[in-house]
Design a protein around this motif. Sequence first.
Motif, PDB file in Angstrom:
ATOM      1  N   UNK A   1      18.052  -0.426  40.993  1.00  7.66           N
ATOM      2  CA  UNK A   1      16.609  -0.246  40.898  1.00  7.66           C
ATOM      3  C   UNK A   1      15.829  -1.227  41.756  1.00  7.66           C
ATOM      4  N   UNK A   2      14.695  -0.733  42.241  1.00 10.21           N
ATOM      5  CA  UNK A   2      13.631  -1.576  42.788  1.00 10.21           C
ATOM      6  C   UNK A   2      12.475  -1.491  41.794  1.00 10.21           C
ATOM      7  N   UNK A   3      12.093  -2.617  41.240  1.00 10.77           N
ATOM      8  CA  UNK A   3      11.071  -2.646  40.199  1.00 10.77           C
ATOM      9  C   UNK A   3       9.805  -3.312  40.723  1.00 10.77           C
ATOM     10  N   UNK A   4       8.673  -2.680  40.409  1.00  8.35           N
ATOM     11  CA  UNK A   4       7.371  -3.160  40.861  1.00  8.35           C
ATOM     12  C   UNK A   4       6.497  -3.340  39.630  1.00  8.35           C
ATOM     13  N   UNK A   5       6.282  -4.575  39.166  1.00  8.77           N
ATOM     14  CA  UNK A   5       5.509  -4.774  37.943  1.00  8.77           C
ATOM     15  C   UNK A   5       4.059  -4.330  38.113  1.00  8.77           C
ATOM     16  N   UNK A   6       3.568  -3.598  37.122  1.00 10.51           N
ATOM     17  CA  UNK A   6       2.172  -3.177  37.102  1.00 10.51           C
ATOM     18  C   UNK A   6       1.327  -4.244  36.412  1.00 10.51           C
ATOM     19  N   UNK A   7       0.063  -4.279  36.743  1.00 11.65           N
ATOM     20  CA  UNK A   7      -0.857  -5.211  36.097  1.00 11.65           C
ATOM     21  C   UNK A   7      -1.045  -4.808  34.643  1.00 11.65           C
ATOM     22  N   UNK A   8      -0.741  -5.707  33.739  1.00 12.45           N
ATOM     23  CA  UNK A   8      -0.881  -5.453  32.310  1.00 12.45           C
ATOM     24  C   UNK A   8      -1.442  -6.704  31.635  1.00 12.45           C
ATOM     25  N   UNK A   9      -2.086  -6.538  30.463  1.00 14.34           N
ATOM     26  CA  UNK A   9      -2.587  -7.712  29.748  1.00 14.34           C
ATOM     27  C   UNK A   9      -1.476  -8.726  29.484  1.00 14.34           C
ATOM     28  N   UNK A  10      -1.822  -9.990  29.594  1.00 14.65           N
ATOM     29  CA  UNK A  10      -0.926 -11.112  29.285  1.00 14.65           C
ATOM     30  C   UNK A  10       0.261 -11.194  30.245  1.00 14.65           C
ATOM     31  N   UNK A  11       0.169 -10.510  31.383  1.00 13.80           N
ATOM     32  CA  UNK A  11       1.238 -10.588  32.379  1.00 13.80           C
ATOM     33  C   UNK A  11       2.556 -10.028  31.902  1.00 13.80           C
TER      34      UNK A  11
END
Length: 326
Positions: A246-256
């Motif tokens: 996998x290539x994972x791209x974190x999305x902006x979410x509350x509290x990181x």
Amino acid sequence: MIGYYVHHHGSGHLHRARAVTAELGEPVTVLTSLPDPGAGFADAVLLPRDDEGADPTGTDAGGALHWVPRGDRGLADRMAAIAAWIAAARPAAMVVDVSVEVALLARLHGVPVATMVLPGVRGDDPHRLVHRIADRVIAAWPGELNDPPYLRGNDVRFVGGISRFAGRARVPDPRAPDVLVLAGAGGADFGAREVAELAARHGNRRYLGPGAWVDDPWPLLCGAGVVVTHCGQGAVADIAAAGARAVLIPAARPFGEQHATAAVLDAAGLAVVATRWPAPGAWPGLLERAAELDPRRWTAWRTTGAAARAAAVIEELTGARERRAS
């Protein structure tokens, strides 16, 4: 009877609730404002939303809570519906995934509470409150890889990643693409346009997301050369269960939340992490790195038996397991 509250942000929480419910030895009522909870529960209580009021104020009660907007009719009706169900059903326990306010409401009714927690920076007063008042704190990831300071001092059970697919045979779809892009219902920081840019260099790709769902993505997850997706707890657990590169791209979410998960996965060498959607020219290198990953390392995410371990923690509150053994 057990109550299971599911937050309305994204479908991953609901998939997790179904997986845990399947392992519980007593009926479960799901309480949620998601429009269609689907099968897998004994009953469902559909709640009004609490985020559609006009110009709400006082949303955090001076920092003591997270979301209690003054004058919001949806919030009032929502809390009244939960309280009415508790009074009528007399649940043996309440699982809350996730809401400080609902956990507090259940505990104020004298109901034992198990709260599901999320990664990120959560040392604020409302999170400290819910971790203190909960009878059990369940973290759906392996503590060996992530033991955050904000959870220390509480009765935390690290059960591993809970996937709706755990235990299912890995039968890859022969039509699976070299690159499978999974956007998810909760929204990610990429969509069809970005995937089209990726396809310009890697034509054998497929997009699953809003407007392009499939009923059962499991064979595609098992057969794809590389999966590209966000770092939500459900998506990561599903990839781990499939043993996918996998290539994972974190999305902006509350509290990181997703960036915290991404950092753990990157440090453990389980996936290739990009902090934002890469430029087209960056994809060949990222995909090559992902292709070199050893998918057997995903066993460290402990998806096998995770839902059963979570169910066992919940049944500690109800005494169901002890009654069946006696």
